[in-house]
Design a protein around this motif. Sequence first.
Motif, PDB file in Angstrom:
ATOM      1  N   VAL A 194       0.830  -1.204   0.000  1.00 28.40           N
ATOM      2  CA  VAL A 194       0.000   0.000   0.000  1.00 28.40           C
ATOM      3  C   VAL A 194       0.866   1.256   0.000  1.00 28.40           C
ATOM      4  CG1 VAL A 194      -1.639   1.340   1.374  1.00 28.40           C
ATOM      5  CG2 VAL A 194      -1.967  -1.127   1.111  1.00 28.40           C
ATOM      6  N   ASP A 195       1.892   1.275   0.833  1.00 30.47           N
ATOM      7  CA  ASP A 195       2.755   2.456   0.946  1.00 30.47           C
ATOM      8  C   ASP A 195       3.451   2.771  -0.367  1.00 30.47           C
ATOM      9  OD1 ASP A 195       4.005   4.482   2.767  1.00 30.47           O
ATOM     10  OD2 ASP A 195       5.830   3.449   2.160  1.00 30.47           O
ATOM     11  N   ALA A 196       3.917   1.742  -1.079  1.00 32.55           N
ATOM     12  CA  ALA A 196       4.599   1.963  -2.354  1.00 32.55           C
ATOM     13  C   ALA A 196       3.642   2.523  -3.402  1.00 32.55           C
ATOM     14  CB  ALA A 196       5.220   0.659  -2.850  1.00 32.55           C
ATOM     15  N   THR A 197       2.397   2.058  -3.383  1.00 34.12           N
ATOM     16  CA  THR A 197       1.403   2.565  -4.325  1.00 34.12           C
ATOM     17  C   THR A 197       1.059   4.022  -4.022  1.00 34.12           C
ATOM     18  OG1 THR A 197       0.474   0.345  -4.556  1.00 34.12           O
ATOM     19  CG2 THR A 197      -0.911   2.181  -5.266  1.00 34.12           C
ATOM     20  N   VAL A 198       0.917   4.339  -2.744  1.00 36.26           N
ATOM     21  CA  VAL A 198       0.654   5.725  -2.332  1.00 36.26           C
ATOM     22  C   VAL A 198       1.807   6.630  -2.766  1.00 36.26           C
ATOM     23  CG1 VAL A 198       0.479   7.239  -0.313  1.00 36.26           C
ATOM     24  CG2 VAL A 198      -0.866   5.136  -0.422  1.00 36.26           C
ATOM     25  N   PHE A 199       3.049   6.170  -2.560  1.00 38.27           N
ATOM     26  CA  PHE A 199       4.231   6.934  -2.947  1.00 38.27           C
ATOM     27  C   PHE A 199       4.175   7.272  -4.436  1.00 38.27           C
ATOM     28  CE2 PHE A 199       8.481   7.104  -4.760  1.00 38.27           C
ATOM     29  CZ  PHE A 199       9.180   7.927  -3.893  1.00 38.27           C
ATOM     30  N   ALA A 200       3.855   6.273  -5.271  1.00 37.28           N
ATOM     31  CA  ALA A 200       3.820   6.484  -6.717  1.00 37.28           C
ATOM     32  C   ALA A 200       2.719   7.455  -7.116  1.00 37.28           C
ATOM     33  CB  ALA A 200       3.633   5.147  -7.428  1.00 37.28           C
ATOM     34  N   LEU A 201       1.539   7.298  -6.533  1.00 36.77           N
ATOM     35  CA  LEU A 201       0.423   8.181  -6.874  1.00 36.77           C
ATOM     36  C   LEU A 201       0.740   9.637  -6.562  1.00 36.77           C
ATOM     37  CD1 LEU A 201      -2.709   6.141  -5.713  1.00 36.77           C
ATOM     38  CD2 LEU A 201      -2.062   6.719  -8.062  1.00 36.77           C
ATOM     39  N   LYS A 202       1.464   9.872  -5.467  1.00 41.71           N
ATOM     40  CA  LYS A 202       1.772  11.239  -5.065  1.00 41.71           C
ATOM     41  C   LYS A 202       2.733  11.936  -6.022  1.00 41.71           C
ATOM     42  CE  LYS A 202       0.814  10.875  -0.103  1.00 41.71           C
ATOM     43  NZ  LYS A 202       1.376  10.903   1.266  1.00 41.71           N
ATOM     44  N   LYS A 203       3.348  11.182  -6.929  1.00 46.62           N
ATOM     45  CA  LYS A 203       4.271  11.787  -7.887  1.00 46.62           C
ATOM     46  C   LYS A 203       3.545  12.388  -9.095  1.00 46.62           C
ATOM     47  CE  LYS A 203       7.791  10.706  -5.407  1.00 46.62           C
ATOM     48  NZ  LYS A 203       8.518  11.756  -4.678  1.00 46.62           N
ATOM     49  N   TYR A 204       2.228  12.202  -9.165  1.00 51.51           N
ATOM     50  CA  TYR A 204       1.499  12.653 -10.339  1.00 51.51           C
ATOM     51  C   TYR A 204       0.407  13.654  -9.982  1.00 51.51           C
ATOM     52  CZ  TYR A 204       3.953   9.053 -12.860  1.00 51.51           C
ATOM     53  OH  TYR A 204       4.957   8.304 -13.421  1.00 51.51           O
ATOM     54  N   THR A 205       0.282  14.676 -10.821  1.00 53.51           N
ATOM     55  CA  THR A 205      -0.798  15.642 -10.687  1.00 53.51           C
ATOM     56  C   THR A 205      -1.825  15.439 -11.794  1.00 53.51           C
ATOM     57  OG1 THR A 205       0.505  17.239 -11.976  1.00 53.51           O
ATOM     58  CG2 THR A 205       0.663  17.368  -9.577  1.00 53.51           C
ATOM     59  N   GLU A 206      -1.450  14.721 -12.875  1.00 63.60           N
ATOM     60  CA  GLU A 206      -2.380  14.444 -13.955  1.00 63.60           C
ATOM     61  C   GLU A 206      -3.401  13.399 -13.506  1.00 63.60           C
ATOM     62  OE1 GLU A 206       0.821  13.864 -13.968  1.00 63.60           O
ATOM     63  OE2 GLU A 206       1.844  14.902 -15.605  1.00 63.60           O
ATOM     64  N   PRO A 207      -4.616  13.412 -14.096  1.00 63.35           N
ATOM     65  CA  PRO A 207      -5.614  12.388 -13.753  1.00 63.35           C
ATOM     66  C   PRO A 207      -5.067  10.984 -14.043  1.00 63.35           C
ATOM     67  CG  PRO A 207      -6.613  14.156 -15.028  1.00 63.35           C
ATOM     68  CD  PRO A 207      -5.130  14.375 -15.080  1.00 63.35           C
ATOM     69  N   VAL A 208      -5.240  10.073 -13.109  1.00 57.99           N
ATOM     70  CA  VAL A 208      -4.660   8.737 -13.209  1.00 57.99           C
ATOM     71  C   VAL A 208      -5.757   7.690 -13.362  1.00 57.99           C
ATOM     72  CG1 VAL A 208      -3.382   6.947 -11.943  1.00 57.99           C
ATOM     73  CG2 VAL A 208      -2.621   9.333 -11.867  1.00 57.99           C
ATOM     74  N   VAL A 209      -5.552   6.749 -14.295  1.00 52.13           N
ATOM     75  CA  VAL A 209      -6.338   5.528 -14.341  1.00 52.13           C
ATOM     76  C   VAL A 209      -5.468   4.458 -13.685  1.00 52.13           C
ATOM     77  CG1 VAL A 209      -7.416   3.774 -15.780  1.00 52.13           C
ATOM     78  CG2 VAL A 209      -7.579   6.191 -16.425  1.00 52.13           C
ATOM     79  N   GLY A 218      -2.523  -8.713   4.360  1.00 48.72           N
ATOM     80  CA  GLY A 218      -2.995  -8.299   5.674  1.00 48.72           C
ATOM     81  C   GLY A 218      -3.086  -6.798   5.848  1.00 48.72           C
ATOM     82  N   LEU A 219      -2.934  -6.030   4.762  1.00 52.57           N
ATOM     83  CA  LEU A 219      -2.935  -4.564   4.838  1.00 52.57           C
ATOM     84  C   LEU A 219      -4.302  -4.002   4.453  1.00 52.57           C
ATOM     85  CD1 LEU A 219       0.477  -4.020   3.003  1.00 52.57           C
ATOM     86  CD2 LEU A 219       0.092  -4.088   5.468  1.00 52.57           C
ATOM     87  N   ALA A 220      -4.586  -2.800   4.913  1.00 53.80           N
ATOM     88  CA  ALA A 220      -5.805  -2.092   4.539  1.00 53.80           C
ATOM     89  C   ALA A 220      -5.498  -1.113   3.413  1.00 53.80           C
ATOM     90  CB  ALA A 220      -6.371  -1.354   5.747  1.00 53.80           C
ATOM     91  N   PHE A 221      -6.484  -0.830   2.582  1.00 55.84           N
ATOM     92  CA  PHE A 221      -6.277   0.055   1.432  1.00 55.84           C
ATOM     93  C   PHE A 221      -6.775   1.482   1.684  1.00 55.84           C
ATOM     94  CE2 PHE A 221      -5.985  -4.130  -0.412  1.00 55.84           C
ATOM     95  CZ  PHE A 221      -4.948  -3.991  -1.326  1.00 55.84           C
ATOM     96  N   THR A 222      -6.998   1.801   2.954  1.00 57.92           N
ATOM     97  CA  THR A 222      -7.519   3.122   3.295  1.00 57.92           C
ATOM     98  C   THR A 222      -6.640   4.246   2.772  1.00 57.92           C
ATOM     99  OG1 THR A 222      -8.397   2.147   5.323  1.00 57.92           O
ATOM    100  CG2 THR A 222      -8.350   4.548   5.204  1.00 57.92           C
ATOM    101  N   ASP A 223      -5.312   4.094   2.919  1.00 59.26           N
ATOM    102  CA  ASP A 223      -4.399   5.155   2.490  1.00 59.26           C
ATOM    103  C   ASP A 223      -4.439   5.354   0.980  1.00 59.26           C
ATOM    104  OD1 ASP A 223      -3.655   5.592   5.064  1.00 59.26           O
ATOM    105  OD2 ASP A 223      -1.742   4.540   4.955  1.00 59.26           O
ATOM    106  N   VAL A 224      -4.661   4.274   0.232  1.00 61.24           N
ATOM    107  CA  VAL A 224      -4.774   4.406  -1.223  1.00 61.24           C
ATOM    108  C   VAL A 224      -6.013   5.224  -1.567  1.00 61.24           C
ATOM    109  CG1 VAL A 224      -5.077   3.189  -3.406  1.00 61.24           C
ATOM    110  CG2 VAL A 224      -3.543   2.262  -1.683  1.00 61.24           C
ATOM    111  N   VAL A 225      -7.120   4.943  -0.875  1.00 62.39           N
ATOM    112  CA  VAL A 225      -8.367   5.677  -1.123  1.00 62.39           C
ATOM    113  C   VAL A 225      -8.168   7.164  -0.839  1.00 62.39           C
ATOM    114  CG1 VAL A 225     -10.774   5.957  -0.420  1.00 62.39           C
ATOM    115  CG2 VAL A 225      -9.795   3.663  -0.651  1.00 62.39           C
ATOM    116  N   ASP A 226      -7.547   7.472   0.297  1.00 65.94           N
ATOM    117  CA  ASP A 226      -7.327   8.877   0.661  1.00 65.94           C
ATOM    118  C   ASP A 226      -6.440   9.585  -0.347  1.00 65.94           C
ATOM    119  OD1 ASP A 226      -8.876   8.458   2.891  1.00 65.94           O
ATOM    120  OD2 ASP A 226      -7.188   8.180   4.262  1.00 65.94           O
ATOM    121  N   THR A 227      -5.375   8.913  -0.805  1.00 62.64           N
ATOM    122  CA  THR A 227      -4.447   9.522  -1.758  1.00 62.64           C
ATOM    123  C   THR A 227      -5.079   9.644  -3.134  1.00 62.64           C
ATOM    124  OG1 THR A 227      -2.613   8.503  -0.559  1.00 62.64           O
ATOM    125  CG2 THR A 227      -2.123   9.348  -2.751  1.00 62.64           C
TER     126      THR A 227
END
Length: 237
Positions: A194-209, A218-227
Amino acid sequence: AVMDPAPDYYVLEVSSFQLYHTVNFHPKIAVITSFAPNHLDWHGDETHYFESKLNIAQNMGARDTAIYPAGATAPGVSGRIRKALAARKSKLIAVGPRGQVTYSQKDGTITRTLASGKKQVYVRLADVIRTLPYDFRCVSEAAQTCAAIAIALGIKGATFLAMIAEFRPLAHRIERVAMKDGVTWVNDSKSTSVDATVFALKKYTEPVVLMLGGRDKGLAFTDVVDTAKGRVKAVVA
């Protein structure tokens, strides 16, 4: 590698699974690049994972150096890492915001804080960054960590600058693989937490698919949703 003639240094990436079991492992320089919950399906809880990772420094002493992130991870985590590493009596170098080694995106410099408290520019990267065929922002955290290692080894800034000029990121980690019809395709399959995905998303300002899959470990995806808010316009799951 250990059967070959010995080099000056070995560089090892050591997993939390290996570190949980280690007894005699004693690095000269230990680097904790980040700490975010991962592999909880094996470790059981965050505390077990955290303590396993910190085993990297269990045999270190006053002649060794431990490098850890400061201010760029979850609230309170940097303090926990610092407190745990300090008990090992090794030298400490904090990197990132409020650390002793810091990268400034504004002027493209990596700065070190001397024992006297005075700040000193270790290397100026701005001119080199403009020539790189990739977005340096995607590796800036790694670069300042490498700078901390170089400083611990007494490597001059000019040598470090030459390395940055030649470095190319590995495949699969925020790797731009194609541009077509105004769409940039990015291979980030190395993001396995989850943390690595959040890190990558934060590098972009363009709309992402976002094409998202894999095991949750065993991880929750809450941080991905917030980011994702304001960044991700669609998800292919």
